[in-house]
Enzyme design. Sequence first.
Site, PDB file in Angstrom:
ATOM      1  N   LEU A 185       0.785  -1.244  -0.063  1.00  0.00           N
ATOM      2  CA  LEU A 185       0.137  -0.094  -0.220  1.00  0.00           C
ATOM      3  C   LEU A 185       0.699   1.353  -0.152  1.00  0.00           C
ATOM      4  O   LEU A 185       1.450   1.542   1.188  1.00  0.00           O
ATOM      5  CB  LEU A 185      -0.944  -0.063   1.261  1.00  0.00           C
ATOM      6  CG  LEU A 185      -2.104  -0.785   1.079  1.00  0.00           C
ATOM      7  CD1 LEU A 185      -1.918  -2.509   1.142  1.00  0.00           C
ATOM      8  CD2 LEU A 185      -3.146  -0.656   2.567  1.00  0.00           C
ATOM      9  N   ILE A 186       0.977   1.830  -1.255  1.00  0.00           N
ATOM     10  CA  ILE A 186       1.837   3.006  -1.278  1.00  0.00           C
ATOM     11  C   ILE A 186       1.146   4.169  -1.472  1.00  0.00           C
ATOM     12  O   ILE A 186       0.236   4.550  -2.084  1.00  0.00           O
ATOM     13  CB  ILE A 186       2.779   2.618  -2.523  1.00  0.00           C
ATOM     14  CG1 ILE A 186       3.867   3.881  -2.598  1.00  0.00           C
ATOM     15  CG2 ILE A 186       2.017   2.719  -3.620  1.00  0.00           C
ATOM     16  CD1 ILE A 186       5.130   3.379  -3.477  1.00  0.00           C
ATOM     17  N   LYS A 267      -8.512   3.433   7.455  1.00  0.00           N
ATOM     18  CA  LYS A 267      -7.597   2.569   7.266  1.00  0.00           C
ATOM     19  C   LYS A 267      -8.045   1.004   7.189  1.00  0.00           C
ATOM     20  O   LYS A 267      -7.491   0.187   6.381  1.00  0.00           O
ATOM     21  CB  LYS A 267      -6.739   2.372   8.648  1.00  0.00           C
ATOM     22  CG  LYS A 267      -5.666   3.631   8.675  1.00  0.00           C
ATOM     23  CD  LYS A 267      -4.664   3.633   7.573  1.00  0.00           C
ATOM     24  CE  LYS A 267      -3.646   4.500   7.431  1.00  0.00           C
ATOM     25  NZ  LYS A 267      -2.680   4.375   8.521  1.00  0.00           N
ATOM     26  N   GLY A 289       3.458   0.754   5.489  1.00  0.00           N
ATOM     27  CA  GLY A 289       4.572   1.421   6.209  1.00  0.00           C
ATOM     28  C   GLY A 289       4.218   1.844   7.577  1.00  0.00           C
ATOM     29  O   GLY A 289       5.185   2.892   8.031  1.00  0.00           O
ATOM     30  N   GLN A 298      -1.874   4.316  14.631  1.00  0.00           N
ATOM     31  CA  GLN A 298      -0.837   3.123  14.514  1.00  0.00           C
ATOM     32  C   GLN A 298      -0.402   2.732  16.041  1.00  0.00           C
ATOM     33  O   GLN A 298       0.842   2.319  16.260  1.00  0.00           O
ATOM     34  CB  GLN A 298       0.390   3.755  13.910  1.00  0.00           C
ATOM     35  CG  GLN A 298       0.136   3.933  12.302  1.00  0.00           C
ATOM     36  CD  GLN A 298       1.325   4.578  11.614  1.00  0.00           C
ATOM     37  OE1 GLN A 298       2.529   4.413  12.184  1.00  0.00           O
ATOM     38  NE2 GLN A 298       1.084   4.783  10.408  1.00  0.00           N
ATOM     39  N   CYS A 458      -7.417  25.872   4.672  1.00  0.00           N
ATOM     40  CA  CYS A 458      -7.622  24.918   5.979  1.00  0.00           C
ATOM     41  C   CYS A 458      -6.425  25.186   6.857  1.00  0.00           C
ATOM     42  O   CYS A 458      -5.641  25.833   6.670  1.00  0.00           O
ATOM     43  CB  CYS A 458      -7.812  23.576   5.354  1.00  0.00           C
ATOM     44  SG  CYS A 458      -6.136  23.045   4.736  1.00  0.00           S
TER      45      CYS A 458
END
Length: 484
Positions: A185-186, A267, A289, A298, A458
């Site tokens: 997954l890049i 995710k 990553g 994470q 933003c």
Amino acid sequence: MKFIVKLFPEIMMKSKPVRMRFTKMLETNIRNVLKKVDESAKVQRQWDKIMVMVPDDRPDLIEAFGERLACIPGIAHVLQVNVSTFESVDDIYQQTLAVYKDQLAGKTFCVRVKRAGKHDFNSIEVERYVGGGLNQFTEAAGVRLKNPDMTVNLEIDNEQLYLVDKRIQGLGGFPMATQEDVLSLISGGFDSGVSSYQFIKRGSRTHYCFFNLGGDQHEIGVKQVAYHLWQKYGESHKVKFISVPFDPVVQEILERVDNGQMGVVLKRMMMRAAARVADKMGIQALVTGEAMGQVSSQTLTNLNVIDRCTEQLILRPLIAMDKQDIINISREIGTEDFAKSIPEYCGVISQKPTVKAVLSKVEAEEAKFSDDLIDRVIQDAVIIDIKEIATQMDTKITEAETVAAISADEVIIDVRAPEEEEKDPLEIEGIETKTIPFYKLATQFADLDKDKTYLLYCDRGVMSKLQALYLQEQGYSNVKVYRP
């Protein structure tokens, strides 16, 4: 001139059948890569090494071959050697003297010899004889066995003498395609580029799955990262690049999911989609990553909840690495400059992300989604051979114009999510301000006055830049980014 390719030590430790299979694959990989440099490349496999021959009339190939060999997985190091025959130990010395006499002037040195075959001398005897002669008949500063200024490396293979001209450090790891394929997954950032490289180095054909949240410009940047990794380290095998349009998923998350759960839900949706892609390709593992504690999604608790959404194996090679170590590797492998120019969008959708997601709560939020949402984005995914990216490599990543000053005839559009805007509304005296959440801007911008210039705002400047680029891709030139 020849190159002696030394196998990575872990290959040497394998059983005889496995070692032979790995060596054959490495030979094929080397041939595939070097043939793209020049068809005259000749590669010959031996039990403990692989020989690459450079034609005598093509010295121009030496540097190019050396550079390519340094980036092929499975190689410990490469010796660039001059090849000759010899009749005696003194003959070995004379040939060595002719090559190294001028190079040794004013330097300490030692001689190291590796020998294979039957001879009436051993390696140590050659080292002493050649070293003594060089010490006596050159202007060297003397022999130093530990930490010399220069090491004279010789290899003797039966009747052949290899005078080592240069030692090239290899990539290590296993030959490409000796391990099973993975789907990486890049995103184009530091982490995903390095994690992809780690699996290329370990011998897996690494395919790339990109979730497009940022329009064509974002995709071009990520494709350039993937192509660089493939061309430099994995060119011996074909791989795929898959682009999944994920903006419909993001829009549903922003409209339906509790703010604190957005990051984990996003995710999980990515993992579900990637698992579907992997299943279609016959791939059993996903690569990400993620590094423990680097961002809110994470934490170990959140990673555990994320993993529960699929039965696919999820591999995280960077899980215990520090960010600076990851950046250092990206610099070494050539992806740092790409990563600097590509913003990460995932972290901007939630202002108060949970660090201890509860599976039941996350699943309750996900129940609000359309049943066929993932099916629709997978159906719209584009799969290409990574070689096709070469035709897009000259496309430059454009930057949306950013301004800090506002004129009276310009209009600010606050693209923040409603709860962010309500918490800290943007008010500038004398300037018209509109509030359009970024996930609705694409559909509502066409209704605005085309004769006016719009400045997108933003807090972080990431989502405003993303939306400005997207609108420019749609043909709107009256849009900029406002960064006070």
